[in-house]
Design a protein around this motif. Structure first.
Motif, PDB file in Angstrom:
ATOM      1  N   SER A 147     -10.570  66.431  75.453  1.00 18.54           N
ATOM      2  CA  SER A 147      -9.938  66.993  74.254  1.00 18.54           C
ATOM      3  C   SER A 147      -8.625  66.285  73.962  1.00 18.54           C
ATOM      4  O   SER A 147      -8.312  65.991  72.803  1.00 18.54           O
ATOM      5  CB  SER A 147      -9.688  68.493  74.448  1.00 18.54           C
ATOM      6  OG  SER A 147     -10.885  69.205  74.646  1.00 18.54           O
ATOM      7  N   ALA A 184     -11.982  71.664  69.743  1.00 21.11           N
ATOM      8  CA  ALA A 184     -12.210  72.786  70.656  1.00 21.11           C
ATOM      9  C   ALA A 184     -13.701  73.092  70.792  1.00 21.11           C
ATOM     10  O   ALA A 184     -14.231  73.214  71.901  1.00 21.11           O
ATOM     11  CB  ALA A 184     -11.453  74.016  70.167  1.00 21.11           C
ATOM     12  N   PHE A 235     -15.276  74.976  74.037  1.00 20.27           N
ATOM     13  CA  PHE A 235     -14.419  76.154  74.011  1.00 20.27           C
ATOM     14  C   PHE A 235     -14.914  77.107  72.923  1.00 20.27           C
ATOM     15  O   PHE A 235     -15.282  76.680  71.825  1.00 20.27           O
ATOM     16  CB  PHE A 235     -12.966  75.752  73.758  1.00 20.27           C
ATOM     17  CG  PHE A 235     -12.366  74.959  74.898  1.00 20.27           C
ATOM     18  CD1 PHE A 235     -11.786  75.600  75.975  1.00 20.27           C
ATOM     19  CD2 PHE A 235     -12.422  73.572  74.895  1.00 20.27           C
ATOM     20  CE1 PHE A 235     -11.254  74.876  77.033  1.00 20.27           C
ATOM     21  CE2 PHE A 235     -11.891  72.833  75.942  1.00 20.27           C
ATOM     22  CZ  PHE A 235     -11.311  73.494  77.008  1.00 20.27           C
ATOM     23  N   SER A 237     -10.573  78.559  69.024  1.00 19.86           N
ATOM     24  CA  SER A 237      -9.368  77.730  69.076  1.00 19.86           C
ATOM     25  C   SER A 237      -8.242  78.393  69.871  1.00 19.86           C
ATOM     26  O   SER A 237      -7.429  77.709  70.494  1.00 19.86           O
ATOM     27  CB  SER A 237      -8.884  77.405  67.654  1.00 19.86           C
ATOM     28  OG  SER A 237      -8.675  78.591  66.918  1.00 19.86           O
ATOM     29  N   PHE A 274      -8.932  77.734  73.499  1.00 17.65           N
ATOM     30  CA  PHE A 274      -8.649  76.327  73.733  1.00 17.65           C
ATOM     31  C   PHE A 274      -7.144  76.088  73.834  1.00 17.65           C
ATOM     32  O   PHE A 274      -6.667  75.392  74.736  1.00 17.65           O
ATOM     33  CB  PHE A 274      -9.240  75.496  72.590  1.00 17.65           C
ATOM     34  CG  PHE A 274      -8.821  74.049  72.603  1.00 17.65           C
ATOM     35  CD1 PHE A 274      -9.070  73.237  73.702  1.00 17.65           C
ATOM     36  CD2 PHE A 274      -8.188  73.493  71.501  1.00 17.65           C
ATOM     37  CE1 PHE A 274      -8.693  71.903  73.708  1.00 17.65           C
ATOM     38  CE2 PHE A 274      -7.811  72.162  71.493  1.00 17.65           C
ATOM     39  CZ  PHE A 274      -8.063  71.370  72.603  1.00 17.65           C
TER      40      PHE A 274
END
Length: 301
Positions: free
Chosen positions: A253, A268, A273, A276, A279
């Motif tokens: 990421s 994300a 994930f 957000s 994340f």
């Protein structure tokens, strides 16, 4: 073409600082020789170096001067150079190639007079292309086809270029070609002891499967070991499979955040994930800043 040459020690230090950033040079016992020429090939910075110093130490990069924005792709043209980094040493013989990180401290020790080519590769461009686990400091294998082409390109870059005109498109194309050729020549960097092949194999399977990492049961079956044996491979280091997978997702990421055309929410979801907010919390625990602040900081560096 901007050329700086000198056998004068003080002027050598000024020239090196201007071209490559902050280094501290210790004279050899014999008469000092230090020549450096700098060329700009359409935005691609190239340094050609002759020196017989006892040692040349890279200090901490000055971020305000942008000294951490590059990787040095070096080719040893003549002589022998030992490089010390992080309590380890490797030696460059004529024809050897190495990738050095300008943001790290290291020491170069010429064994007599040496001749070296150094190409400055943009950190953001290289980090965007290379896999997250690819090493970014050390010797580059050049026995394979990609390595031989890479060596050929560096030799061509080292040749006089006075008769050619270079624009930004040329420089970007050459840099992208060098970085692409580097990928097959860099071994994955892991801090796993050599006597732990099962963990290395587990890590490789996880990395190849991301963002959809296999479950511990699936991973153990693919390695032909019990789930308990698999857990043990990570517990020995005080780690766990879950934490390892999370670190890998965050690492990838962070690489994607260098591309400001990608939305943070998109990154994300891409790396597994669920939302957000989750994340952002995980990223801040790992890197100390939010994904948004991390992106801003890397763009300003």
């Amino acid at each position: 073409m901007n050329v700086q040459k000198t056998h004068d020690f003080d002027y050598w230090n000024q020239a090196v600082s201007a071209v490559c950033g902050r280094f501290v040079t210790q004279r050899a016992h014999s008469e000092f020789i230090g020549d450096i020429s700098h060329r700009d090939l359409g935005g691609l910075s190239v340094a050609d170096i002759h020196v017989n110093a006892r040692s040349i130490c890279r200090e901490h990069a000055n971020q305000d001067r942008g000294e951490d924005q590059f990787y040095f792709l070096v080719m040893q043209r003549e002589g022998v150079m030992a490089i010390n980094h992080d309590q380890q040493q490797f030696v460059l013989q004529p024809g050897d190639i190495a990738l050095l990180d300008s943001a790290k401290t290291f020491e170069m020790c010429p064994q007599g007079l040496v001749h070296q080519l150094s190409v400055h590769l943009c950190r953001r461009t290289l980090d965007r292309v290379l896999p997250a686990r690819a090493k970014r400091f050390g010797k580059v294998q050049h026995g394979n086809l990609s390595g031989r082409v890479l060596a050929s390109m560096l030799t061509q870059i080292a040749a006089p270029q006075d008769e050619y005109k270079h624009d930004a498109q040329d420089g970007a194309a050459v840099q992208n070609a060098l970085i692409s050729l580097l990928q097959p020549c860099l071994q994955d960097q892991t801090d796993t002891p050599r006597g732990r092949p099962l963990r290395r194999m587990a890590e490789q399977l996880i990395q190849e499967s991301l963002p959809h990492a296999p479950s511990p049961t699936e991973l153990a079956a693919r390695l032909n070991i019990s789930v308990r044996q698999l857990y043990r491979q990570f517990e020995i280091d005080g780690d766990s499979i879950c934490r390892y997978v999370q670190r890998q997702r965050l690492e990838y990421s962070a690489r994607d955040l260098l591309d400001d055309s990608l939305r943070i929410t998109t990154i994300a979801y891409k790396w597994g994930f669920t939302d957000s907010a989750h994340f952002s919390r995980a990223f801040k625990r790992q890197y100390g800043v939010s994904p948004r602040d991390y992106r801003v900081q890397t763009q300003q560096s």
